[in-house]
Scaffold this motif. Structure first.
Motif, PDB file in Angstrom:
ATOM      1  N   LYS A   5      -5.121   6.118  -9.815  1.00  0.00           N
ATOM      2  CA  LYS A   5      -4.116   5.812  -8.797  1.00  0.00           C
ATOM      3  C   LYS A   5      -4.757   5.665  -7.414  1.00  0.00           C
ATOM      4  CE  LYS A   5      -0.446   8.372 -11.195  1.00  0.00           C
ATOM      5  NZ  LYS A   5       0.409   9.576 -11.119  1.00  0.00           N
ATOM      6  N   ILE A   6      -5.763   6.480  -7.132  1.00  0.00           N
ATOM      7  CA  ILE A   6      -6.483   6.350  -5.855  1.00  0.00           C
ATOM      8  C   ILE A   6      -7.194   4.995  -5.802  1.00  0.00           C
ATOM      9  CG2 ILE A   6      -8.391   7.272  -4.479  1.00  0.00           C
ATOM     10  CD1 ILE A   6      -7.619  10.060  -5.518  1.00  0.00           C
ATOM     11  N   VAL A  65      -4.983   2.159  -4.501  1.00  0.00           N
ATOM     12  CA  VAL A  65      -4.815   2.100  -3.042  1.00  0.00           C
ATOM     13  C   VAL A  65      -6.035   1.452  -2.391  1.00  0.00           C
ATOM     14  CG1 VAL A  65      -4.440   3.457  -0.961  1.00  0.00           C
ATOM     15  CG2 VAL A  65      -3.328   4.133  -3.108  1.00  0.00           C
ATOM     16  N   ALA A 116       0.916   7.214  -6.432  1.00  0.00           N
ATOM     17  CA  ALA A 116      -0.279   8.059  -6.557  1.00  0.00           C
ATOM     18  C   ALA A 116      -0.063   9.495  -6.101  1.00  0.00           C
ATOM     19  CB  ALA A 116      -1.435   7.433  -5.768  1.00  0.00           C
ATOM     20  N   PHE A 117       0.689   9.691  -5.006  1.00  0.00           N
ATOM     21  CA  PHE A 117       0.675  11.000  -4.361  1.00  0.00           C
ATOM     22  C   PHE A 117       2.010  11.730  -4.305  1.00  0.00           C
ATOM     23  CE2 PHE A 117      -2.546   8.297  -2.066  1.00  0.00           C
ATOM     24  CZ  PHE A 117      -3.639   8.788  -2.758  1.00  0.00           C
ATOM     25  N   CYS A 118       3.120  11.034  -4.583  1.00  0.00           N
ATOM     26  CA  CYS A 118       4.421  11.716  -4.534  1.00  0.00           C
ATOM     27  C   CYS A 118       4.586  12.642  -5.744  1.00  0.00           C
ATOM     28  CB  CYS A 118       5.566  10.695  -4.501  1.00  0.00           C
ATOM     29  SG  CYS A 118       5.769   9.876  -2.911  1.00  0.00           S
ATOM     30  N   LEU A 121       0.812  -1.220   0.000  1.00  0.00           N
ATOM     31  CA  LEU A 121       0.000   0.000   0.000  1.00  0.00           C
ATOM     32  C   LEU A 121       0.850   1.277   0.000  1.00  0.00           C
ATOM     33  CD1 LEU A 121      -2.953  -0.990   2.372  1.00  0.00           C
ATOM     34  CD2 LEU A 121      -3.070  -0.515  -0.079  1.00  0.00           C
ATOM     35  N   PRO A 122       1.926   1.354   0.794  1.00  0.00           N
ATOM     36  CA  PRO A 122       2.773   2.560   0.708  1.00  0.00           C
ATOM     37  C   PRO A 122       3.386   2.755  -0.682  1.00  0.00           C
ATOM     38  CG  PRO A 122       3.258   1.341   2.714  1.00  0.00           C
ATOM     39  CD  PRO A 122       2.352   0.473   1.901  1.00  0.00           C
ATOM     40  N   CYS A 176       0.850   4.351  -2.728  1.00  0.00           N
ATOM     41  CA  CYS A 176       0.743   5.776  -2.351  1.00  0.00           C
ATOM     42  C   CYS A 176       1.892   6.590  -2.949  1.00  0.00           C
ATOM     43  CB  CYS A 176       0.729   5.915  -0.835  1.00  0.00           C
ATOM     44  SG  CYS A 176      -0.780   5.289  -0.051  1.00  0.00           S
TER      45      CYS A 176
END
Length: 502
Positions: free
Chosen positions: A442-443, A446, A369-371, A362-363, A366
Motif C-alpha cells: 500500500k505504501i 502512494v 493504506a493508512f486508515c 494520492l489521498p 492514503c
C-alpha cells in the motif's frame, strides 16, 4: 546548427511530398489526392463523426473490457479456490500474475511489428482467437506448471490489444477528438470489473450446482465470449478506413480530410529504422516508460490482489469480496468519461489535467493504506480507480501526438514494455509474509503514483516548450506546409509544421 538552419533543412526534406517513394507515404495518400474534391462542413463532419462512433466505439470498447476481464479472471479465481486446488504456497499465486506480463513483455515488439506489417484488423483477430482458446485451456488442468505456461502464452496473445485500439483511434479521429474516444474504450475496463465481478459472484454462489470447480466455469465462459467477439471483430472492423464497408466513397474521402489536421493518416506498412531510432532517442519516450513502470506497480498489484484485499484486509467473505468489487468498476466506467468530457468541453490541457487528477488520487491511496476504519479503506479502494485517467492521457497522446507510423508503434511499444515491467513488479509487492494487510504494498501505491504524476507533467512541459519554439519560427507557419504533407508519414521531429495537442 541554428534554429533557422534546422528549420530550412527540415523544410527542404518535406517540401517534395509528391516525389517521395510510394512505400514511404501513408496509406491515406491515394485517397488524399481525391479528397480535395469534397467539402467538409460542420454538418457533414458531425454526421460522419456520429457514424464512426456508432460503428466503431461500442465494439472496440467491449473488446477492451474483455481484455481486462481476461486478466482479472486470475484474481476472481483466487477467491474461488484455484490456489487451494493447485496447491499454491508462498508467492506462487503472485507469479501467476507476473507470468502473464512476462509473456506480454517478450512478445510486445513482435505484436507491434505484425500489426504494422500485416492487415490490422485481421491480424488482431487472429491474436484474439488465440487468447480465447488459451483462456478456455486454463480450465483444463490442476497443474501449477501448466497454468503458469498458459498464463505466459495469454500475455503473448494479449500484447496486441492496446496497440490495436491506439492505431484504430488514430485512423478515424482528429487529435481533439482522440482523448474522449480513448476514454470511452479504456474506461470500459471499469465495465469489465463490474461485469466480471457480478459474473464471478453468480458462479461462486452456485458452486455446489456444478460438476467442476467454479473457477473453471469462469475461464470457459470468458473464453467463449472472447472467441465470439473475435469473430465479430474479424467481420466488422476494417483494416483501414479506405476498406470500411460502412462508409461510402464520399465518406472515406471526408475521413481523409478530417485527418489532415493530425498530420498523419491510416498508417504505413514499411518499417522505418530511422523513425525507430528517433523514438528511442526522444526524452518523452522514456518519460512515458518510467510513468508506465511507476503507475503499473500499484495498478498490477490491485488488479491481481484487489479481491484478496477485500477478503483478507477488509474482512469480507470470499463471495462478498467478488460482489464488493463492482462499485470500483462503476467509478471507472462513469467517472473517467465525465473527466474526459470536461477536459474536451473546456479545452483544459490534457496531460496537465491528467497529472493533476493522479495527484488528487494520492489521498485515496492514503485512505486505503493508512486508515483504520473499514469504510474509509473501502472508499479509498473505490475512488483510487480514478487514477486510470493516466493511461487515457498516454494512449490519446500516442494516437494524436506521435506522427510517423513506425515511431508511433515504437513509442507505444516502449510504453507497453514499461507497463509490463510495472505489472511484473506489482504483484510481487504483495508478499505472503505481509498478509493480511499488505502494508508495504500500500505504501508503494502512494510513492509510485507521485512518480507517475511527475513523469506526465514532464511530457506536458516538453511539448509546450517545443510548440512555443516552433511558433517563433517564421518557416514553420502551418500555412506554408506543402500540399498533402499530412500523409507523408513524417514524424513530429521531421515535420516542423506539426504542433502537439496539449
Amino acid at each position: 546548427m541554428s534554429e533557422k538552419e534546422t528549420a530550412t533543412h527540415n523544410l527542404d526534406e518535406v517540401s517534395s511530398v509528391e516525389n517521395r517513394e510510394w512505400a514511404d507515404v501513408d496509406q491515406a495518400m491515394a485517397l488524399a489526392k481525391e479528397s480535395k474534391e469534397v467539402t467538409l462542413d460542420k454538418k457533414a463532419n458531425d454526421a460522419l463523426l456520429r457514424k464512426l462512433d456508432f460503428f466503431l466505439m461500442p465494439l472496440v470498447s467491449f473488446l477492451y473490457s474483455l481484455f481486462y476481464i481476461d486478466k482479472a479472471c486470475n484474481g476472481y479465481a483466487a477467491v474461488m479456490g484455484i490456489k487451494t486446488d493447485m496447491n499454491m504456497v508462498g508467492n506462487q499465486y503472485a507469479w501467476t500474475s507476473s507470468a502473464f506480463y512476462l509473456g506480454y513483455l517478450c512478445f510486445q515488439p513482435i505484436a507491434g511489428y505484425t500489426l504494422q506489417r500485416f492487415p490490422l484488423s485481421r491480424t488482431f483477430s487472429i491474436y484474439m482467437f488465440s487468447w480465447a482458446v488459451i483462456i478456455c485451456l486454463q480450465a483444463s488442468n490442476h497443474s501449477y506448471a501448466a497454468f503458469i505456461f498458459l498464463r505466459t502464452l495469454l500475455g503473448c496473445s494479449e500484447a496486441s490489444a492496446s496497440v490495436f485500439t491506439t492505431i484504430l483511434t488514430s485512423q478515424y479521429y482528429r487529435k481533439k477528438e482522440a482523448f474522449l474516444r480513448v476514454s470511452f474504450w479504456l474506461s470500459t475496463a471499469g465495465f469489465g470489473v463490474f461485469f466480471g465481478s457480478l459474473m464471478s459472484y453468480g458462479i461462486a454462489i452456485r458452486a455446489d450446482q456444478f460438476s467442476i470447480e467454479p473457477w473453471k466455469i469462469l475461464f470457459i465462459v470468458v473464453g467463449l465470449i472472447s472467441l465470439t467477439t473475435g469473430i465479430i471483430v474479424f467481420i466488422h472492423i476494417p483494416n483501414t478506413p479506405g476498406e470500411a464497408w460502412f462508409l461510402s466513397k464520399k465518406e472515406k474521402l471526408l475521413v481523409v480530410e478530417r485527418l489532415r489536421e493530425n498530420f498523419q493518416g491510416f498508417g504505413n506498412k514499411k518499417f522505418k529504422r530511422y523513425q525507430c531510432i528517433e523514438a528511442l532517442l526522444d526524452v518523452k519516450t522514456w518519460l512515458f516508460f518510467f510513468y508506465a513502470v511507476s503507475f503499473n506497480i500499484p495498478n498490477g498489484g490491485i488488479s491481481s490482489f484487489g479481491s484478496i484485499l477485500l477478503n483478507s484486509d477488509l474482512g469480507y467473505s470470499a463471495t462478498d469480496a467478488l460482489l464488493y468489487g463492482c462499485p470500483q468498476g462503476v467509478v471507472e466506467f462513469i467517472g473517467l468519461p465525465i473527466i474526459a468530457y470536461l477536459i474536451q468541453r473546456y479545452n483544459w490541457p490534457r496531460l496537465l489535467t491528467t497529472s493533476i487528477v493522479i495527484v488528487v488520487c494520492l489521498p485515496f491511496a492514503c485512505m486505503l493504506a493508512f486508515c483504520e476504519a473499514t469504510h474509509a479503506k473501502l472508499a479509498g479502494y473505490y475512488l483510487l480507480n480514478l487514477m486510470q485517467i493516466g493511461p487515457i492521457g498516454c494512449f490519446s497522446y500516442f494516437a494524436s501526438n506521435t506522427p510517423g507510423h513506425t515511431k508511433k508503434i515504437t513509442v507505444t511499444g516502449v510504453y507497453l514494455i514499461g507497463y509490463c515491467v510495472g505489472n511484473l513488479i506489482g504483484p510481487q509487492t504483495y508478499r505472503a509474509s505481509d498478509a493480511p494487510h499488505y502494508v508495504p504494498a500500500k505504501i508503494a501505491i502512494v510513492v509510485c503514483l507521485a512518480v507517475a504524476s511527475s513523469c506526465i507533467l514532464g511530457v506536458y512541459l516538453l511539448c509546450r516548450r517545443e510548440n512555443k519554439r516552433r511558433d517563433r519560427m517564421e518557416e514553420a507557419r502551418p500555412e506554408l506546409a506543402p500540399e498533402n504533407i499530412e500523409f507523408s508519414d513524417l514524424t513530429d521531429k521531421e515535420n516542423i509544421f506539426f504542433r502537439y495537442t496539449l
